[in-house]
Scaffold this motif. Structure first.
Motif, short mmCIF file in Angstrom:
data_model
loop_
_atom_site.label_atom_id
_atom_site.label_comp_id
_atom_site.label_asym_id
_atom_site.label_seq_id
_atom_site.Cartn_x
_atom_site.Cartn_y
_atom_site.Cartn_z
N TRP A 149 26.40 -15.95 135.97
CA TRP A 149 26.99 -16.11 134.65
C TRP A 149 26.10 -15.57 133.54
O TRP A 149 24.90 -15.79 133.54
N PHE A 150 26.72 -14.88 132.59
CA PHE A 150 26.05 -14.40 131.40
C PHE A 150 26.84 -14.87 130.19
O PHE A 150 28.07 -14.75 130.15
N ASP A 151 26.13 -15.45 129.21
CA ASP A 151 26.77 -15.80 127.95
C ASP A 151 26.09 -15.02 126.82
O ASP A 151 25.21 -14.20 127.07
N ARG A 152 26.48 -15.29 125.60
CA ARG A 152 26.00 -14.47 124.49
C ARG A 152 24.50 -14.61 124.25
O ARG A 152 23.90 -13.74 123.61
N ASN A 153 23.90 -15.67 124.76
CA ASN A 153 22.47 -15.89 124.59
C ASN A 153 21.64 -15.40 125.78
O ASN A 153 20.43 -15.54 125.78
N SER A 154 22.30 -14.84 126.79
CA SER A 154 21.57 -14.32 127.95
C SER A 154 20.77 -13.09 127.56
O SER A 154 21.06 -12.41 126.57
N LYS A 155 19.77 -12.80 128.35
CA LYS A 155 18.94 -11.63 128.10
C LYS A 155 19.77 -10.37 128.22
O LYS A 155 20.59 -10.23 129.12
N ILE A 156 19.56 -9.45 127.30
CA ILE A 156 20.29 -8.18 127.33
C ILE A 156 19.38 -7.07 127.85
O ILE A 156 18.17 -7.18 127.83
N ASP A 157 20.00 -5.99 128.29
CA ASP A 157 19.26 -4.86 128.83
C ASP A 157 18.75 -3.96 127.71
O ASP A 157 19.38 -3.86 126.64
N ASP A 158 17.64 -3.31 127.96
CA ASP A 158 17.08 -2.37 126.99
C ASP A 158 17.70 -1.00 127.23
O ASP A 158 17.18 -0.17 127.97
N VAL A 159 18.86 -0.78 126.63
CA VAL A 159 19.61 0.47 126.74
C VAL A 159 19.95 0.94 125.33
O VAL A 159 19.86 0.17 124.37
N PRO A 160 20.35 2.21 125.15
CA PRO A 160 20.64 2.71 123.80
C PRO A 160 21.63 1.84 123.03
O PRO A 160 21.44 1.60 121.82
N ARG A 161 22.67 1.36 123.67
CA ARG A 161 23.68 0.56 122.97
C ARG A 161 23.06 -0.72 122.43
O ARG A 161 23.33 -1.12 121.29
N SER A 162 22.23 -1.40 123.23
CA SER A 162 21.63 -2.66 122.77
C SER A 162 20.60 -2.42 121.67
O SER A 162 20.43 -3.26 120.78
N ARG A 163 19.93 -1.28 121.69
CA ARG A 163 18.96 -0.99 120.63
C ARG A 163 19.68 -0.83 119.29
O ARG A 163 19.19 -1.28 118.25
N GLY A 164 20.83 -0.17 119.32
CA GLY A 164 21.60 -0.05 118.09
C GLY A 164 22.09 -1.39 117.60
O GLY A 164 22.05 -1.69 116.40
N GLU A 165 22.55 -2.24 118.52
CA GLU A 165 23.05 -3.55 118.14
C GLU A 165 21.92 -4.44 117.60
O GLU A 165 22.11 -5.19 116.64
N ASN A 166 20.76 -4.37 118.24
CA ASN A 166 19.62 -5.18 117.78
C ASN A 166 19.21 -4.80 116.36
O ASN A 166 18.95 -5.67 115.52
N ALA A 167 19.14 -3.50 116.08
CA ALA A 167 18.77 -3.05 114.74
C ALA A 167 19.82 -3.48 113.73
O ALA A 167 19.50 -3.82 112.58
N PHE A 168 21.07 -3.48 114.13
CA PHE A 168 22.17 -3.91 113.28
C PHE A 168 21.99 -5.38 112.89
O PHE A 168 22.16 -5.76 111.73
N LEU A 169 21.61 -6.21 113.86
CA LEU A 169 21.43 -7.63 113.60
C LEU A 169 20.15 -7.93 112.81
O LEU A 169 20.07 -8.95 112.12
N GLU A 170 19.18 -7.04 112.89
CA GLU A 170 17.91 -7.27 112.18
C GLU A 170 18.07 -7.25 110.67
O GLU A 170 17.21 -7.75 109.95
#
Length: 363
Positions: A183-204
């Motif tokens: 099971w993965f929920d929204r608080n689970s660890k995410i992968d370090d891939v281009p899509r997640s890097r863009g999302e992380n910067a968006f949230l920052e």
């Protein structure tokens, strides 16, 4: 699975275009409630739903046809000129993906820096709808969870192998990384891939002193308005070997996607600064769906499943009985989340915003 022929999307352009043409004429009267950067399939649901809710909306396309605003985002350019033609908005929904931190920063900064003084300088305030700083929702991907896998995940056990190989692969998959549960929920660890890097910067952006408030909504398999996985069974399972590797899949209907976005817009205090997962709260077994549908596509509706795929599924179920472990024996479909090895939990979104999926099935 998220790539569908353009002609399927054309089935809905009449509804979305009509909404844009009507609402574009109101832009001179003030800012809009929702600005969608990008349109297409998502807007075909969101546009009409927002209109029915009495919201002022507008979306963009590359060429600006059918009542949309022409807008092209270059993720590698610092030129802010393209943003100048966009209206001030209470909520900006970014429909296209962002694949780098720089792209996220350029998009948000480009929009904010070209706003009227009220939008670019005034801190966010729920009490001042037309004078508050714009907030942003980015449509993300659930593919960032679980070893970089796509929406279609490989099953944890190769049931065409010998008992020992199947059991070994099953255990290795569950122990991969530090995530012991399927099971993965929204608080689970995410992968370090281009899509997640863009999302992380968006949230920052939420962490800055004079914060621009943002939120990310990670989507599972989109369906509705012509999108149907049943049309692609032959493509995703052309052989028995390919079918054996198929595990879980998750879906969200466009109707419920639109409802989710409007809920985030209306209840922004709950959405701000958060990453969410959106599914219809079901985990689907591809063996189960394929054995029901066969490979006849739309022509197979209400008929006995056609093609070799249903036969292959039955063969794989029979072979699973050779396993020495009860956990890898398939006694019925759908397989359990533990046997599938990958399951998404989106219940936090629905409970937080006080909703439930109105289209809780897939067809």
């Amino acid at each position: 699975m998220d790539c569908f022929p353009q002609q399927l999307l054309n089935l809905v352009t009449g509804r979305s275009n009509a909404g844009n043409i009507k609402l574009t004429t109101e832009l001179s009267q003030g800012p809009v409630d929702i600005l969608a950067l990008g349109s297409g399939w998502t807007w075909s649901f969101l546009g009409p739903a927002a209109g029915e809710a009495g919201l002022r909306t507008i979306s963009t396309t590359r060429n600006g046809g059918n009542g949309t605003i022409p807008f092209t985002f270059d993720p590698e350019s610092d030129d802010k000129t393209p943003f100048e033609s966009l209206p001030d908005a209470k909520t900006v929904i970014v429909i296209f993906p962002l694949y780098s931190a720089d792209a996220a920063k350029r998009l948000v900064n480009g929009y904010i820096s070209t706003r009227s003084e009220a939008y670019s300088m005034t801190p966010f305030s729920e009490k001042a709808v037309d004078t508050s700083r714009a907030r942003f929702i980015l449509l993300g991907s659930t593919g960032i969870y679980g070893q970089g896998g796509p929406t279609l995940q490989n099953a944890p056990c190769n049931l065409s192998s010998a008992d020992q190989s199947a059991d070994t692969l099953f255990n290795q998959t569950l122990k991969k990384g530090s995530h012991q549960s399927p099971w993965f929920d929204r608080n689970s660890k995410i992968d370090d891939v281009p899509r997640s890097r863009g999302e992380n910067a968006f949230l920052e952006f939420n962490q800055n002193k004079d914060a621009v408030q943002t939120s990310v909504l990670c989507l599972s398999g989109l369906w509705g308005h012509g999108r149907s996985l049943r049309r692609y069974v032959g493509r995703i399972a052309p052989t028995r070997e390919r079918l054996a590797k198929l595990g879980s899949v998750h879906f969200i209907h466009g109707h419920d996607l639109a409802r989710a976005l409007l809920a985030m817009h209306d209840q922004w205090n709950k959405a701000a600064g958060q990453r969410w997962i959106l599914t219809n709260e079901r985990v689907y077994d591809l063996w189960d769906l394929i054995s029901q549908w066969g490979n006849a596509g739309e022509d197979g509706r209400d008929h006995i499943p056609q093609g070799l795929q249903p036969i292959w599924v039955q063969e794989l179920i029979n072979e699973s009985r050779k396993s020495k472990k009860e956990s890898t024996r398939i006694r019925a479909l759908p397989r359990t989340p533990e046997q599938l090895g990958y399951a998404l939990d989106s219940s936090d979104f629905w409970s937080t915003f006080g909703l439930f999926p109105e289209v809780p099935w897939v067809d």
